[in-house]
Design a protein around this motif. Structure first.
Motif, PDB file in Angstrom:
ATOM      1  N   ARG A  76      51.549  33.328  91.762  1.00  0.00           N
ATOM      2  CA  ARG A  76      51.385  32.178  91.166  1.00  0.00           C
ATOM      3  C   ARG A  76      51.999  30.981  92.244  1.00  0.00           C
ATOM      4  O   ARG A  76      51.066  29.925  91.973  1.00  0.00           O
ATOM      5  N   ALA A  81      49.628  28.209  90.773  1.00  0.00           N
ATOM      6  CA  ALA A  81      49.113  28.195  89.329  1.00  0.00           C
ATOM      7  C   ALA A  81      50.436  27.435  88.669  1.00  0.00           C
ATOM      8  O   ALA A  81      51.593  27.488  89.147  1.00  0.00           O
ATOM      9  N   LYS A  85      52.010  32.823  83.328  1.00  0.00           N
ATOM     10  CA  LYS A  85      50.945  33.080  82.199  1.00  0.00           C
ATOM     11  C   LYS A  85      49.685  32.801  82.421  1.00  0.00           C
ATOM     12  O   LYS A  85      48.675  33.614  81.971  1.00  0.00           O
ATOM     13  N   GLU A  86      49.268  32.213  83.449  1.00  0.00           N
ATOM     14  CA  GLU A  86      47.893  32.005  83.932  1.00  0.00           C
ATOM     15  C   GLU A  86      47.401  32.795  85.283  1.00  0.00           C
ATOM     16  O   GLU A  86      46.335  32.704  85.611  1.00  0.00           O
ATOM     17  N   TYR A 234      42.932  33.758  87.738  1.00  0.00           N
ATOM     18  CA  TYR A 234      43.818  32.702  87.062  1.00  0.00           C
ATOM     19  C   TYR A 234      42.783  32.066  86.199  1.00  0.00           C
ATOM     20  O   TYR A 234      41.713  31.828  86.393  1.00  0.00           O
ATOM     21  N   LYS A 236      43.320  28.435  83.212  1.00  0.00           N
ATOM     22  CA  LYS A 236      44.454  27.545  82.464  1.00  0.00           C
ATOM     23  C   LYS A 236      44.699  28.331  81.142  1.00  0.00           C
ATOM     24  O   LYS A 236      43.860  28.650  80.513  1.00  0.00           O
ATOM     25  N   GLU A 237      45.972  28.056  80.860  1.00  0.00           N
ATOM     26  CA  GLU A 237      46.459  28.846  79.695  1.00  0.00           C
ATOM     27  C   GLU A 237      45.821  28.353  78.378  1.00  0.00           C
ATOM     28  O   GLU A 237      45.457  29.296  77.616  1.00  0.00           O
ATOM     29  N   LEU A 240      42.823  30.731  78.403  1.00  0.00           N
ATOM     30  CA  LEU A 240      43.463  32.293  78.250  1.00  0.00           C
ATOM     31  C   LEU A 240      43.769  32.317  76.812  1.00  0.00           C
ATOM     32  O   LEU A 240      43.894  33.533  76.143  1.00  0.00           O
ATOM     33  N   PRO A 267      50.933  36.762  79.912  1.00  0.00           N
ATOM     34  CA  PRO A 267      49.337  37.205  80.322  1.00  0.00           C
ATOM     35  C   PRO A 267      49.306  38.502  80.026  1.00  0.00           C
ATOM     36  O   PRO A 267      48.180  39.291  80.306  1.00  0.00           O
TER      37      PRO A 267
END
Length: 289
Positions: A76, A81, A85-86, A234, A236-237, A240, A267
């Motif tokens: 991250r 990031a 989570k991403e 990677y 973007k939340e 995802l 994730p």
């Protein structure tokens, strides 16, 4: 000055004679050789910490899980990031791009377009061909001018019909570095999702996904002195959260019922067992950061 001999000593595979000469390896765009620090870290993991992550409460499992998640935080920071989570662990760039293409399959309809270029690796062509075949969307190519991406052609083809733009950050054939930040801004102006194949750029350039503002960014470990079979996606939340898992079973499960199941939160909802990622933490600390 660059100490070539000291560098060679870091890579045990180079300590051999091939065709009556000391081995010289120049195929790093395909895969890199592994330095001693990486080989020792992998060996130490299997000798001391081998256990399934997120699947046990015994000491080895707890140590393995801690290393696994520490590696995620290291990555991250490495790509800047916004959240762990991403950061999704995958088998490599090809897997990462296939996951995004599967997501696109849920979104695209007949009449939509996907924009890629003729310089793309097969991993960034075939998944999009398949998605367009299944959905009725059109795969549109940007062509080259003087050996580089034709930006006039790109802007002419970047209309509101385009829902995904997927491009290599750097080409392993041409050596071209595409202006991803600029292209991302153009893509977002028409509401397109920006996907980047970073397999060739990440080992050589500082990557800041927030500055680039890309929606997805994929890269592999084996092209940057890491083990084979590991990669990163990677995303973007917000995207995802919309994506469905591609593989099922293992540690991505939250609850299982007789006729259905539920997934863990980001994730982890995308990840099965990824034990080899537990050995990557030392690699990143010693060779990348």
């Amino acid at each position: 000055m660059l100490d070539v001999e000291a560098i060679r000593k870091d890579f045990p595979i180079l300590d051999q004679i091939v065709n009556d000469e000391p081995l010289v390896y120049l195929d790093n765009a395909a895969t890199t050789q592994k330095p001693l620090a990486v080989l020792e870290t992998i060996n130490r993991y299997y000798e001391q910490d081998n256990a399934n992550v997120h699947r046990g409460v015994h000491t080895l499992a707890e140590r393995a899980t801690a290393s696994y998640e520490a590696a995620r935080e290291t990555i991250r920071k490495f790509i800047n990031a916004g959240s762990t989570k991403e950061v999704l662990f995958t088998r490599g760039t090809t897997t990462s791009l296939n996951w995004v293409a599967r997501f696109a399959e849920e979104i695209l309809t007949e009449g939509d377009q996907v924009l890629i270029s003729v310089m793309e690796h097969h991993s960034n062509i075939i998944p999009w061909q398949e998605v367009c075949r299944k959905t009725g969307a059109e795969l549109v190519y940007v062509y080259l001018k003087d050996g580089a991406l034709d930006m006039d052609d790109l802007q002419a083809k970047l209309t509101d019909k385009v829902k995904f733009v997927s491009l290599a950050h750097a080409s392993n054939v041409l050596g071209v570095v595409n202006p991803i930040k600029e292209i991302t801004q153009l893509a977002h102006q028409v509401g397109a999702i920006m996907v980047v194949d970073g397999a060739q750029s990440t080992p050589h350039m500082k990557i800041d996904v927030q500055d680039l503002d890309v929606d997805f960014f994929a890269f592999s470990g084996h092209k940057m002195a890491g083990p084979t079979g590991i990669g990163v996606l990677y995303g973007k939340e917000k995207y995802l959260e919309q994506m469905s898992p591609v593989e099922f079973g293992g540690e991505m499960i939250d609850f299982v019922y007789e006729q259905s199941a539920s997934w863990k939160e980001l994730p982890w909802k995308f990840e099965l067992e990824r034990q080899i990622w537990q050995v990557l933490l030392d690699l990143l600390q010693q060779w990348i950061i």
